[in-house]
Motif scaffolding. Structure first.
Motif, PDB file in Angstrom:
ATOM      1  N   TYR A  24      16.479  53.791  32.299  1.00 17.29           N
ATOM      2  CA  TYR A  24      16.957  52.526  32.833  1.00 17.29           C
ATOM      3  C   TYR A  24      16.172  52.188  34.101  1.00 17.29           C
ATOM      4  O   TYR A  24      16.066  53.011  35.008  1.00 17.29           O
ATOM      5  CB  TYR A  24      18.448  52.571  33.130  1.00 17.29           C
ATOM      6  CG  TYR A  24      19.007  51.194  33.400  1.00 17.29           C
ATOM      7  CD1 TYR A  24      19.426  50.397  32.342  1.00 17.29           C
ATOM      8  CD2 TYR A  24      19.064  50.688  34.685  1.00 17.29           C
ATOM      9  CE1 TYR A  24      19.915  49.107  32.559  1.00 17.29           C
ATOM     10  CE2 TYR A  24      19.546  49.409  34.927  1.00 17.29           C
ATOM     11  CZ  TYR A  24      19.965  48.632  33.861  1.00 17.29           C
ATOM     12  OH  TYR A  24      20.429  47.361  34.088  1.00 17.29           O
ATOM     13  N   ALA A  63      33.885  52.101  30.868  1.00 19.54           N
ATOM     14  CA  ALA A  63      33.329  50.862  31.403  1.00 19.54           C
ATOM     15  C   ALA A  63      34.354  49.735  31.375  1.00 19.54           C
ATOM     16  O   ALA A  63      34.451  48.938  32.314  1.00 19.54           O
ATOM     17  CB  ALA A  63      32.073  50.473  30.626  1.00 19.54           C
ATOM     18  N   ASP A  67      35.629  47.381  34.507  1.00 18.05           N
ATOM     19  CA  ASP A  67      35.577  45.921  34.503  1.00 18.05           C
ATOM     20  C   ASP A  67      36.935  45.312  34.841  1.00 18.05           C
ATOM     21  O   ASP A  67      37.020  44.300  35.545  1.00 18.05           O
ATOM     22  CB  ASP A  67      35.102  45.410  33.142  1.00 18.05           C
ATOM     23  CG  ASP A  67      33.646  45.764  32.862  1.00 18.05           C
ATOM     24  OD1 ASP A  67      32.906  46.061  33.823  1.00 18.05           O
ATOM     25  OD2 ASP A  67      33.252  45.766  31.678  1.00 18.05           O
ATOM     26  N   ASP A 266      26.423  51.467  29.179  1.00 14.70           N
ATOM     27  CA  ASP A 266      27.485  50.913  28.352  1.00 14.70           C
ATOM     28  C   ASP A 266      26.893  50.267  27.105  1.00 14.70           C
ATOM     29  O   ASP A 266      25.977  49.441  27.193  1.00 14.70           O
ATOM     30  CB  ASP A 266      28.267  49.881  29.169  1.00 14.70           C
ATOM     31  CG  ASP A 266      29.371  49.227  28.361  1.00 14.70           C
ATOM     32  OD1 ASP A 266      29.983  49.924  27.539  1.00 14.70           O
ATOM     33  OD2 ASP A 266      29.601  48.027  28.558  1.00 14.70           O
ATOM     34  N   SER A 267      27.437  50.619  25.955  1.00 17.95           N
ATOM     35  CA  SER A 267      26.903  50.118  24.685  1.00 17.95           C
ATOM     36  C   SER A 267      27.138  48.618  24.519  1.00 17.95           C
ATOM     37  O   SER A 267      26.410  47.951  23.789  1.00 17.95           O
ATOM     38  CB  SER A 267      27.542  50.871  23.512  1.00 17.95           C
ATOM     39  OG  SER A 267      28.957  50.714  23.526  1.00 17.95           O
ATOM     40  N   ARG A 268      28.146  48.070  25.207  1.00 13.39           N
ATOM     41  CA  ARG A 268      28.434  46.638  25.078  1.00 13.39           C
ATOM     42  C   ARG A 268      27.443  45.785  25.861  1.00 13.39           C
ATOM     43  O   ARG A 268      26.987  44.754  25.394  1.00 13.39           O
ATOM     44  CB  ARG A 268      29.837  46.312  25.590  1.00 13.39           C
ATOM     45  CG  ARG A 268      30.990  47.090  24.973  1.00 13.39           C
ATOM     46  CD  ARG A 268      32.234  46.909  25.832  1.00 13.39           C
ATOM     47  NE  ARG A 268      31.961  47.306  27.218  1.00 13.39           N
ATOM     48  CZ  ARG A 268      32.545  46.767  28.283  1.00 13.39           C
ATOM     49  NH1 ARG A 268      33.419  45.792  28.140  1.00 13.39           N
ATOM     50  NH2 ARG A 268      32.253  47.196  29.497  1.00 13.39           N
ATOM     51  N   THR A 269      27.156  46.216  27.075  1.00 13.10           N
ATOM     52  CA  THR A 269      26.378  45.387  27.993  1.00 13.10           C
ATOM     53  C   THR A 269      24.966  45.894  28.229  1.00 13.10           C
ATOM     54  O   THR A 269      24.123  45.141  28.736  1.00 13.10           O
ATOM     55  CB  THR A 269      27.086  45.312  29.351  1.00 13.10           C
ATOM     56  OG1 THR A 269      27.141  46.636  29.928  1.00 13.10           O
ATOM     57  CG2 THR A 269      28.503  44.773  29.208  1.00 13.10           C
ATOM     58  N   GLY A 270      24.719  47.177  27.902  1.00 14.44           N
ATOM     59  CA  GLY A 270      23.419  47.766  28.189  1.00 14.44           C
ATOM     60  C   GLY A 270      23.188  48.037  29.658  1.00 14.44           C
ATOM     61  O   GLY A 270      22.057  48.254  30.089  1.00 14.44           O
ATOM     62  N   LEU A 271      24.286  48.090  30.453  1.00 16.50           N
ATOM     63  CA  LEU A 271      24.181  48.279  31.896  1.00 16.50           C
ATOM     64  C   LEU A 271      24.731  49.649  32.304  1.00 16.50           C
ATOM     65  O   LEU A 271      25.595  50.205  31.627  1.00 16.50           O
ATOM     66  CB  LEU A 271      24.956  47.179  32.619  1.00 16.50           C
ATOM     67  CG  LEU A 271      24.436  45.747  32.397  1.00 16.50           C
ATOM     68  CD1 LEU A 271      25.390  44.736  33.029  1.00 16.50           C
ATOM     69  CD2 LEU A 271      23.030  45.586  32.950  1.00 16.50           C
ATOM     70  N   TYR A 273      26.907  52.413  34.250  1.00 14.24           N
ATOM     71  CA  TYR A 273      28.183  52.627  34.926  1.00 14.24           C
ATOM     72  C   TYR A 273      28.242  54.077  35.384  1.00 14.24           C
ATOM     73  O   TYR A 273      27.907  54.987  34.614  1.00 14.24           O
ATOM     74  CB  TYR A 273      29.360  52.363  33.987  1.00 14.24           C
ATOM     75  CG  TYR A 273      29.622  50.914  33.658  1.00 14.24           C
ATOM     76  CD1 TYR A 273      30.735  50.252  34.172  1.00 14.24           C
ATOM     77  CD2 TYR A 273      28.767  50.204  32.815  1.00 14.24           C
ATOM     78  CE1 TYR A 273      30.994  48.922  33.855  1.00 14.24           C
ATOM     79  CE2 TYR A 273      29.012  48.877  32.499  1.00 14.24           C
ATOM     80  CZ  TYR A 273      30.124  48.242  33.019  1.00 14.24           C
ATOM     81  OH  TYR A 273      30.373  46.916  32.706  1.00 14.24           O
ATOM     82  N   ARG A 301      27.374  49.403  37.849  1.00 14.25           N
ATOM     83  CA  ARG A 301      28.253  48.245  37.690  1.00 14.25           C
ATOM     84  C   ARG A 301      29.632  48.433  38.318  1.00 14.25           C
ATOM     85  O   ARG A 301      30.430  47.496  38.352  1.00 14.25           O
ATOM     86  CB  ARG A 301      28.420  47.921  36.196  1.00 14.25           C
ATOM     87  CG  ARG A 301      27.233  47.227  35.594  1.00 14.25           C
ATOM     88  CD  ARG A 301      27.113  45.807  36.106  1.00 14.25           C
ATOM     89  NE  ARG A 301      28.217  44.958  35.670  1.00 14.25           N
ATOM     90  CZ  ARG A 301      28.690  43.915  36.357  1.00 14.25           C
ATOM     91  NH1 ARG A 301      28.190  43.612  37.536  1.00 14.25           N
ATOM     92  NH2 ARG A 301      29.683  43.194  35.880  1.00 14.25           N
ATOM     93  N   GLU A 329      29.155  38.506  43.315  1.00 11.62           N
ATOM     94  CA  GLU A 329      30.082  38.628  42.186  1.00 11.62           C
ATOM     95  C   GLU A 329      31.482  38.970  42.687  1.00 11.62           C
ATOM     96  O   GLU A 329      31.669  39.974  43.382  1.00 11.62           O
ATOM     97  CB  GLU A 329      29.594  39.717  41.238  1.00 11.62           C
ATOM     98  CG  GLU A 329      30.468  39.915  40.024  1.00 11.62           C
ATOM     99  CD  GLU A 329      29.975  41.058  39.145  1.00 11.62           C
ATOM    100  OE1 GLU A 329      30.526  41.199  38.044  1.00 11.62           O
ATOM    101  OE2 GLU A 329      29.070  41.783  39.571  1.00 11.62           O
TER     102      GLU A 329
END
Length: 465
Positions: A24, A63, A67, A266-271, A273, A301, A329
């Protein structure tokens, strides 16, 4: 700011690839930066094996939970919720028993009921738990009777016993910290989802507190809460929903080898954590803008906190915002002020004003513990309850005068009947330290002092804009 530095990173054992996060962009840039408060691991082979194992173990938190917390903290920054963050100054492996974990959770839940009523707002419940095993030190070494050994840096690094074997920096302790955190989180989830957190039960615990003659002045507020609960019941409120609470885990992200090893994509966002905890903070000693801790945490994140002492300038705060929250944010950044009672009213207004004028929406939280540490006449590290409460009052006064949001409380506390902080309505004196002082690091509020604080803060919250 004291800077206790580890050796250059090049003298540390090379780190193996991290699970799912090795490539990453920028995630390992911190390794080339100055870094402080890090161990000097005694055995390179043990270090490599420990990090390799940590990097493939399941995440401690998820993750999606992180969030959710970010959303909750965004509400607190707007004045629509209030953060209560409490727990041990330094967790120990030996202290991770069911009784002690339940006592801490119980105390936080009791405090939250009182604060919820005082604020007429949801209270975000967060423990300094399941990861608060590392502690910064003002010196690398400790000397006793002419013998010098490495300072105790928390159970995740070395032992408290003053011997060469105990004080060696042992990387396998990171694995022990992981498994202790996992079992702690399992128990917390069971308590908070299985009926232990039922609002009616928690309120009954608080009624016991107010029946103590020393705390009789809080009985009126307790009766008001009782009437409110009875009113909800008579209206047919769904108490099934009130039997469960959200409870988040937090710790100071001090030991970067551990934090990095538990970072996942994270598999959903590719970001990335950091799955060691929901909320992570950077301490006063490690918040240098161009150093490793700030750089690493700027890339994950998780919602991030930063401790700010009395010497923090407005420019310091703005540069931290630019680095840690460049997109502004909501819920991302929390400033935890630790000014000391004598400084809070003088130093905080300029800091809050500068940040507010910049348009940034950070969450402001008070840590009234760390700026009020003194030594008792009989030699114990302690804090005066009156000073702690005075800093909390000053925090609310400043925000009330500026029209900004006093959004949370961060305290070192325990659910046990220890004697470590002086004073309170049922007062602790220094003689009690001889038998009931248990902390391996900083003094904590005991169960009764923690509840007394909640009742006092509830009054301040009721006056909040």
């Amino acid at each position: 700011m004291t800077d206790i530095s580890a050796p250059p990173r090049s003298s540390q054992p090379a780190s193996p690839a991290q699970s799912g996060a090795a490539d990453y962009p920028g995630l390992d840039d911190w390794r080339a930066l100055p870094v402080s408060q890090q161990p000097q691991w005694a055995d390179a082979q043990v270090y490599r094996a420990s990090v390799r194992e940590l990097s493939v173990l399941p995440p401690l938190v998820f993750a999606g939970e992180v969030d959710v917390l970010r959303d909750r903290l965004a509400q607190a920054a707007l004045g629509k919720a209030f953060l209560l963050q409490g727990g041990d100054c330094a967790e120990t492996f030996g202290g991770a028993t069911a009784d002690r974990i339940s006592a801490r959770v119980k105390t936080i839940l009791q405090m939250s009921v009182v604060l919820t009523y005082g604020a007429s707002l949801p209270v975000i419940k967060m423990g300094r738990m399941a990861g608060q095993f590392a502690k910064p030190r003002s010196s690398n070494d400790e000397t006793r009777d002419g013998i010098t050994l490495p300072a105790f840096r928390g159970d995740i690094v070395n032992g408290y016993e003053f011997s060469p074997e105990s004080r060696a920096h042992d990387a396998s302790r990171m694995l022990k910290a992981y498994h202790t955190s996992a079992s702690t989180l399992n128990l917390i989830r069971a308590f908070t989802q299985g009926g232990f957190a039922d609002l009616r039960l928690v309120h009954q615990w608080n009624k016991g507190f107010t029946e103590n003659p020393a705390h009789a002045l809080y009985e009126s507020l307790a009766k008001d809460i009782d009437r409110a609960i009875k009113f909800m019941a008579s209206c047919g409120a769904d108490f099934e929903a009130l039997k469960r609470v959200e409870f988040f885990a937090s710790h100071e992200a001090l030991l970067l080898d551990y934090e990095r090893a538990l970072t996942r994509i994270d598999s959903r966002t590719g970001l990335p954590y950091d799955t060691s905890g929901h909320f992570l903070w950077i301490g006063e000693r490690t918040r240098e803008l161009d150093h490793a801790h700030v750089d690493f945490l700027s890339r994950v994140r998780n919602p991030i906190g930063v401790k700010l002492g009395p010497n923090t300038s407005g420019d310091d705060a703005l540069r931290l915002i630019d680095k840690l929250d460049p997109d502004r944010e909501p819920g991302r950044l929390t400033f935890i002020t630790r000014m000391g009672a004598k400084n809070i009213r003088e130093k905080l207004p300029q800091l809050v004003g500068t940040v507010t004028d910049s348009g940034a929406k950070v969450l402001w939280v008070t840590d009234p513990m760390h700026g009020n540490t003194v030594t008792s006449p009989n030699g114990y590290k302690t804090r005066n309850f009156d000073d702690i409460i005075d800093e909390v009052r000053g925090f609310f006064e400043v925000h009330r005068e500026l029209g900004t949001v006093a959004g949370g409380l961060h305290v070192e506390m325990t659910g046990d009947d220890v004697a470590e902080c002086l004073g309170g309505a049922d007062p602790i004196d220094q003689e009690a330290f001889l038998e009931r002082y248990e902390s391996v690091c900083d003094p904590r509020l005991n169960h009764m002092q923690s509840l007394e604080m909640a009742f006092l803060v509830a009054g301040a919250l009721s006056k909040r804009p």
